[in-house]
Design a protein around this motif. Structure first.
Motif, short mmCIF file in Angstrom:
data_model
loop_
_atom_site.label_atom_id
_atom_site.label_comp_id
_atom_site.label_asym_id
_atom_site.label_seq_id
_atom_site.Cartn_x
_atom_site.Cartn_y
_atom_site.Cartn_z
N HIS A 76 0.87 -1.32 -0.21
CA HIS A 76 -0.01 -0.05 -0.13
C HIS A 76 0.87 1.07 0.24
O HIS A 76 2.13 1.16 0.51
CB HIS A 76 -0.89 -0.04 1.21
N GLU A 92 -4.05 5.13 -0.27
CA GLU A 92 -4.40 5.51 -1.74
C GLU A 92 -5.91 5.20 -1.85
O GLU A 92 -6.49 5.64 -2.83
CB GLU A 92 -3.53 4.70 -2.58
N THR A 93 -6.41 4.68 -1.13
CA THR A 93 -7.94 3.90 -1.31
C THR A 93 -8.72 4.82 -0.20
O THR A 93 -9.89 4.63 -0.25
CB THR A 93 -8.28 2.53 -0.93
N GLY A 94 -8.41 5.79 0.38
CA GLY A 94 -8.92 6.56 1.41
C GLY A 94 -9.08 6.19 2.75
O GLY A 94 -9.63 7.03 3.59
N TRP A 95 -8.52 5.22 3.11
CA TRP A 95 -8.57 4.64 4.63
C TRP A 95 -7.52 5.96 5.37
O TRP A 95 -6.73 6.37 4.66
CB TRP A 95 -8.20 3.61 4.74
#
Length: 116
Positions: A76, A92-95
């Protein structure tokens, strides 16, 4: 009084308030030290790993991080910010996650990391 007369009167009033033209002084900014890292940022930068080595995190000076779980083959990336002893992570996925740096240990949730 018509609206045009009101606007004209306001314009004359405002022009009386305008500062007198003066010479422009250059800014006194030392660009060499503007990007200098503070002690908390310097302490956070580097490679961190859990005690069992299951998770590796690389905190880079540019505010980017790379996280890897070698056993699972997962990787990640994202960015982080340091606010004194707290680190804020956004993947990168918003977490998002909150980390705390204390006495050479980085805690993120229940995981504890040490410098590699």
């Amino acid at each position: 009084m018509q609206i045009s007369q009101v606007l004209q009167a306001l314009g004359q009033f405002a022009s009386g308030l305008a500062p007198v033209s003066r010479s422009v002084r250059p800014l006194e900014i030392d660009f060499d030290t503007a990007d200098a890292l503070g002690p908390f940022e310097q302490a956070a930068i580097g490679q961190w790993k859990t005690e069992d080595g299951s998770i590796l995190i690389d905190l880079r000076p540019d505010g980017q991080f790379h996280k890897a779980k070698p056993a699972a083959g997962a990787k990640h990336v994202g960015r982080y910010a340091v606010d004194r002893s707290k680190l804020y992570f956004e993947g990168e996925t918003g977490w998002v996650a909150l980390g705390k740096l204390k006495r050479g240990t980085l805690s993120i949730g229940e995981k504890r990391f040490r410098k590699a």
